[in-house]
Design a protein around this motif. Structure first.
Motif, short mmCIF file in Angstrom:
data_model
loop_
_atom_site.label_atom_id
_atom_site.label_comp_id
_atom_site.label_asym_id
_atom_site.label_seq_id
_atom_site.Cartn_x
_atom_site.Cartn_y
_atom_site.Cartn_z
N UNK A 27 5.85 1.42 4.92
CA UNK A 27 5.56 1.29 3.48
C UNK A 27 6.61 0.41 2.81
N UNK A 28 7.86 0.66 3.15
CA UNK A 28 8.96 -0.12 2.57
C UNK A 28 8.81 -1.61 2.90
N UNK A 29 8.50 -1.92 4.15
CA UNK A 29 8.36 -3.32 4.59
C UNK A 29 7.17 -3.99 3.92
N UNK A 30 6.04 -3.26 3.83
CA UNK A 30 4.85 -3.85 3.24
C UNK A 30 5.04 -4.13 1.74
N UNK A 31 5.68 -3.22 1.03
CA UNK A 31 5.92 -3.43 -0.40
C UNK A 31 6.76 -4.69 -0.63
N UNK A 32 7.75 -4.91 0.24
CA UNK A 32 8.61 -6.08 0.07
C UNK A 32 7.89 -7.37 0.46
N UNK A 33 7.23 -7.35 1.63
CA UNK A 33 6.62 -8.58 2.13
C UNK A 33 5.39 -9.00 1.32
N UNK A 34 4.60 -8.02 0.88
CA UNK A 34 3.36 -8.35 0.20
C UNK A 34 3.51 -8.45 -1.31
N UNK A 35 4.42 -7.66 -1.89
CA UNK A 35 4.50 -7.59 -3.35
C UNK A 35 5.88 -7.93 -3.91
#
Length: 238
Positions: A27-35
């Motif tokens: 979740x942490x990685x996706x929030x940073x990479x996508x948003x």
């Protein structure tokens, strides 16, 4: 698409020495990479020590960074609040403008005792006025019973001792690892006091069909019978 980098943070509220990190890091990685949204991992005690609420009721980390969302991966067991500091950390979030995921009411709704009370006659109908809809909600329930000193609780206690294979005993904890099944139930109920029993509920055992699968535990693969659990996800903003 270019990413937007927001100044506000998401705080992921975790347990000290958290081991269940893999899906959290996803979740942490996706929030940073996508948003372009940064996630900071804090315990309740660290929230108490490092966060404040400003005059506009915004939650601030280290005096400057605004916290937009507090995502709780902790707070689902009494052991997550060993001192008053942890309670004060939770209260700091709740009285701010930060969005709690889940909010306090929804968090409490996940407690086993609340679920047992909701299953009592007439309780669902207090919140769902349409009788047909309320009946559909009740179709999802299995039997849930108190284990307190009430007449219903005493009856449930006696039946659990006499017919333990029909039931599962659940404490006020999140996750199935704390539940007690079958012939272990009489041992538990006879070991704890009547006052301690108030912290548990009795539930009809769901007899889900089992199937074979391979599990990984402590670095070792082994075959076992398992059951599936359906998770239905949605979004509710209040």
């Amino acid at each position: 698409m270019a990413r937007c980098f927001y100044s506000a943070l998401v705080v992921m509220v975790v347990q000290p020495g958290e081991r269940n990190v893999y899906d959290q890091r996803f979740v942490e990685k996706r929030l940073w990479e996508k948003h372009g949204i940064k996630v900071v991992r804090l315990t309740f005690a660290e929230i108490h020590d490092r966060c404040t609420v400003d005059s506009d009721n915004r939650l601030r980390l280290d005096g400057s960074k605004e916290v937009a969302v507090a995502y709780y991966r902790s707070g689902y067991a009494p052991t997550d609040f060993p001192t008053e500091k942890e309670w004060e950390g939770r209260w700091l979030v709740e009285k701010s403008r930060a969005i709690s995921v889940p909010n306090l009411a929804y968090h409490l709704a996940g407690c086993k005792k609340i679920q047992q009370v909701l299953a009592q006659p007439g309780v669902v109908e207090r919140f769902v006025s349409d009788q047909e809809t309320a009946s559909l909600v009740r179709e999802c329930f299995v039997g849930l019973y108190p284990l307190d000193s009430s007449a219903e609780g005493q009856k449930a206690y006696e039946d659990a001792i006499a017919n333990p294979d029909k039931y599962v005993v659940k404490p006020q904890r999140e996750g199935g690892g704390y539940n007690t099944y079958g012939q272990d139930i009489p041992q538990l109920l006879e070991r704890i006091s009547a006052d301690e029993r108030k912290g548990y509920i009795l539930m009809d055992l769901i007899r889900a069909p089992g199937f074979g699968n391979i599990l990984l535990r402590n670095g070792q693969l082994f075959a076992s019978e398992v059951v599936s659990e359906l998770g239905i996800y949605g979004v509710w903003v209040r």
